[in-house]
Design a protein around this motif. Structure first.
Motif, mmCIF file in Angstrom:
data_model
loop_
_atom_site.group_PDB
_atom_site.id
_atom_site.type_symbol
_atom_site.label_atom_id
_atom_site.label_comp_id
_atom_site.label_asym_id
_atom_site.label_seq_id
_atom_site.Cartn_x
_atom_site.Cartn_y
_atom_site.Cartn_z
ATOM 1 N N GLY A 189 64.497 -13.347 -47.678
ATOM 2 C CA GLY A 189 63.668 -12.164 -47.528
ATOM 3 C C GLY A 189 64.458 -10.889 -47.313
ATOM 4 O O GLY A 189 65.607 -10.896 -46.878
ATOM 5 N N GLU A 190 63.815 -9.779 -47.623
ATOM 6 C CA GLU A 190 64.362 -8.445 -47.386
ATOM 7 C C GLU A 190 64.051 -8.028 -45.954
ATOM 8 O O GLU A 190 62.992 -8.339 -45.418
ATOM 9 C CB GLU A 190 63.733 -7.462 -48.374
ATOM 10 N N ARG A 191 64.984 -7.317 -45.309
ATOM 11 C CA ARG A 191 64.780 -6.801 -43.960
ATOM 12 C C ARG A 191 64.757 -5.277 -43.997
ATOM 13 O O ARG A 191 65.700 -4.644 -44.480
ATOM 14 C CB ARG A 191 65.902 -7.237 -43.016
ATOM 15 N N LEU A 192 63.680 -4.690 -43.484
ATOM 16 C CA LEU A 192 63.574 -3.244 -43.363
ATOM 17 C C LEU A 192 63.028 -2.909 -41.979
ATOM 18 O O LEU A 192 62.067 -3.530 -41.525
ATOM 19 C CB LEU A 192 62.623 -2.674 -44.419
ATOM 20 N N SER A 193 63.627 -1.937 -41.320
ATOM 21 C CA SER A 193 63.050 -1.489 -40.067
ATOM 22 C C SER A 193 61.774 -0.698 -40.351
ATOM 23 O O SER A 193 61.555 -0.222 -41.474
ATOM 24 C CB SER A 193 64.045 -0.615 -39.291
ATOM 25 N N TYR A 194 60.938 -0.560 -39.341
ATOM 26 C CA TYR A 194 59.711 0.225 -39.469
ATOM 27 C C TYR A 194 60.049 1.641 -39.938
ATOM 28 O O TYR A 194 59.367 2.208 -40.802
ATOM 29 C CB TYR A 194 59.021 0.260 -38.109
ATOM 30 N N ARG A 195 61.121 2.179 -39.398
ATOM 31 C CA ARG A 195 61.551 3.526 -39.783
ATOM 32 C C ARG A 195 61.942 3.569 -41.258
ATOM 33 O O ARG A 195 61.563 4.486 -41.995
ATOM 34 C CB ARG A 195 62.727 3.938 -38.904
ATOM 35 N N GLU A 196 62.697 2.567 -41.690
ATOM 36 C CA GLU A 196 63.162 2.531 -43.081
ATOM 37 C C GLU A 196 62.005 2.391 -44.067
ATOM 38 O O GLU A 196 62.018 3.007 -45.136
ATOM 39 C CB GLU A 196 64.137 1.365 -43.270
ATOM 40 N N VAL A 197 60.996 1.594 -43.727
ATOM 41 C CA VAL A 197 59.917 1.354 -44.681
ATOM 42 C C VAL A 197 59.055 2.605 -44.855
ATOM 43 O O VAL A 197 58.596 2.901 -45.973
ATOM 44 C CB VAL A 197 59.075 0.124 -44.261
ATOM 45 N N PHE A 198 58.855 3.375 -43.792
ATOM 46 C CA PHE A 198 58.099 4.626 -43.935
ATOM 47 C C PHE A 198 58.905 5.657 -44.734
ATOM 48 O O PHE A 198 58.330 6.443 -45.510
ATOM 49 C CB PHE A 198 57.710 5.181 -42.565
ATOM 50 N N HIS A 199 60.215 5.654 -44.554
ATOM 51 C CA HIS A 199 61.037 6.584 -45.323
ATOM 52 C C HIS A 199 61.042 6.214 -46.804
ATOM 53 O O HIS A 199 60.955 7.081 -47.685
ATOM 54 C CB HIS A 199 62.478 6.595 -44.782
ATOM 55 N N ARG A 200 61.126 4.914 -47.108
ATOM 56 C CA ARG A 200 61.165 4.477 -48.505
ATOM 57 C C ARG A 200 59.874 4.800 -49.239
ATOM 58 O O ARG A 200 59.902 5.275 -50.385
ATOM 59 C CB ARG A 200 61.440 2.972 -48.586
ATOM 60 N N TYR A 201 58.725 4.524 -48.629
ATOM 61 C CA TYR A 201 57.462 4.612 -49.366
ATOM 62 C C TYR A 201 56.687 5.910 -49.134
ATOM 63 O O TYR A 201 55.814 6.251 -49.936
ATOM 64 C CB TYR A 201 56.575 3.417 -49.011
ATOM 65 N N LEU A 202 57.016 6.640 -48.056
ATOM 66 C CA LEU A 202 56.305 7.893 -47.806
ATOM 67 C C LEU A 202 57.238 9.083 -47.645
ATOM 68 O O LEU A 202 56.771 10.216 -47.518
ATOM 69 C CB LEU A 202 55.430 7.747 -46.546
ATOM 70 N N LEU A 207 54.665 -4.186 -50.589
ATOM 71 C CA LEU A 207 55.725 -4.974 -49.954
ATOM 72 C C LEU A 207 55.805 -6.389 -50.503
ATOM 73 O O LEU A 207 54.794 -6.997 -50.852
ATOM 74 C CB LEU A 207 55.481 -5.034 -48.443
ATOM 75 N N GLY A 208 57.024 -6.915 -50.539
ATOM 76 C CA GLY A 208 57.243 -8.329 -50.841
ATOM 77 C C GLY A 208 56.797 -8.763 -52.224
ATOM 78 O O GLY A 208 56.349 -9.897 -52.380
ATOM 79 N N GLN A 209 56.941 -7.925 -53.209
ATOM 80 C CA GLN A 209 56.472 -8.304 -54.539
ATOM 81 C C GLN A 209 57.337 -9.387 -55.177
ATOM 82 O O GLN A 209 56.840 -10.216 -55.936
ATOM 83 C CB GLN A 209 56.420 -7.067 -55.445
ATOM 84 N N GLU A 210 58.621 -9.414 -54.867
ATOM 85 C CA GLU A 210 59.530 -10.405 -55.434
ATOM 86 C C GLU A 210 59.985 -11.451 -54.416
ATOM 87 O O GLU A 210 60.306 -12.581 -54.780
ATOM 88 C CB GLU A 210 60.757 -9.697 -56.028
ATOM 89 N N ARG A 211 60.044 -11.077 -53.166
ATOM 90 C CA ARG A 211 60.501 -11.966 -52.096
ATOM 91 C C ARG A 211 59.901 -11.481 -50.790
ATOM 92 O O ARG A 211 59.404 -10.354 -50.717
ATOM 93 C CB ARG A 211 62.030 -11.976 -52.022
#
Length: 356
Positions: free
Chosen positions: A170-183, A231-235
């Motif tokens: 699996g991929e690991r993203l912090s809460y901070r990182e996921v908001f930065h990536r998608y928003l 999220l998690g479309q491939e893994r």
């Protein structure tokens, strides 16, 4: 442990969806028949066998705890089903009992009594939850690992998913990182006004709260409606280190050199845009737990929700001493949906709400 809030769109559509599904079912076949086909029933049996084999090999004890409790989940977004016991050992007017939303409290009492690592495949209940991915009664796999933190438990969850679903690491993203990536925002420095604007663009306008509570509502909405479907479309995708305001029953890590904000040591797991699991580095402090229960009850009162009793047995167990541990709850029905490529939870349940 499994504390996923319903997203706005599913809450709105669930009533219409269930009505249409029921009408179609009645037209096409006798409603006494099971909804899931034999293939789904066999797949469930094999899935449960594989889960038990996994934990047996790792020396994790299977336990069983009561479905009924004199206490209820205090979290404002969780609504317990209630029944009344009449009979010996009950008061004249009967004993109010709550059907568990998770086996967490009882399992922590076992941990405090020295059980060691434990797991349970439990039937759990949530009032008001019915939709494409929700049924008011469902199956939850929950386990606890003394000596683990949330990061170590993420590794074990990843291994289990690879064995059950054949997924890659699996991929690991912090809460901070996921908001930065998608928003494109820093979730810890973005203003409430910015969060409100982003939520409004996505169709959310109704916040009957202010301050930190309103901020958390915006964050929950954006995560559930904008980020989660991607999220998690491939893994599998693991999101960890949440804001302290969203700690629930997790420990809070104080500010450090790597992050100037306190962080909740918890994680969630997503695959194919669907939340599968919710885990914590568990809070062991009885005083802080009592304070969090109290804060929940204040929020419930402000929201016009029914008052529910705190779990005095859990608090006593924490006072006695809960070993440092991490725990996670994983939705078994959702695992089965992924295994069978099912679009609706009804397809993997023998008798969902519309057939009982």
């Amino acid at each position: 442990m499994w504390n996923e809030p319903r997203n706005e769109r599913e809450t709105f559509l669930s009533g219409c969806y269930s009505s249409v599904l029921l009408a179609n079912m009645v037209k096409t076949e006798a409603p006494w028949r099971p909804q899931a086909d034999k293939k789904a029933l066999e797949a469930r049996a094999q899935l449960l066998a594989d889960i038990r084999h996994f934990f047996a090999r790792r020396g994790v004890l299977e336990v069983e705890t009561p479905i009924l409790s004199t206490a209820a989940a205090t979290a404002p977004h969780l609504h317990s089903l209630v029944t009344t016991y009449q009979g010996p050992q009950a008061p004249k007017e009967g004993q109010q009992l709550f059907l568990q939303t998770s086996p967490e409290h009882a399992m922590k009492r076992l941990l405090a009594a020295g059980s060691g690592p434990i797991y349970q495949i439990a039937r759990v209940f949530r009032n008001g939850e019915s939709g494409r991915r929700h049924n008011p009664e469902f199956t939850l796999l929950e386990w606890y690992r003394p000596g683990f933190d949330h990061l170590a438990l993420m590794e074990e969850v990843d291994i289990l998913l690879s064995l059950l679903l054949g997924t890659s690491a699996g991929e690991r993203l912090s809460y901070r990182e996921v908001f930065h990536r998608y928003l494109g925002i820093d979730v810890f420095t973005a203003s409430d006004k910015t969060l409100a604007r982003l939520a409004n663009v996505q169709g959310f306008h109704d916040v009957a709260a202010s301050g930190g509570q309103a901020r958390q509502i915006y964050l929950d909405f954006l995560l559930a409606n904008v980020i989660e479907p991607q999220l998690g479309q491939e893994r599998p995708c693991f999101i960890y280190d949440y804001p302290a305001s969203d700690a629930q029953l997790a420990r809070i890590r104080p500010p450090s050199e790597s992050c100037s904000r306190p962080l909740a040591e918890r994680f969630e797991v997503y695959l194919k845009g669907m939340e599968l699991a919710n885990g914590y580095h568990e809070l062991c402090d009885a005083v802080e737990q009592r304070q969090r229960f109290g804060a929940d009850l204040i929020q419930r009162k402000r929201g016009g929700l029914s008052e529910v009793p705190m779990d005095k047995f859990l608090l006593a167990a924490l006072e006695q001493g809960l070993p440092a541990c991490a725990g996670v709850a994983l939705g078994v029905d959702r695992l089965l949906m992924l295994l069978l490529n099912s679009a609706r939870i009804e397809e993997v349940l023998a008798f969902p709400l519309i057939r009982i």
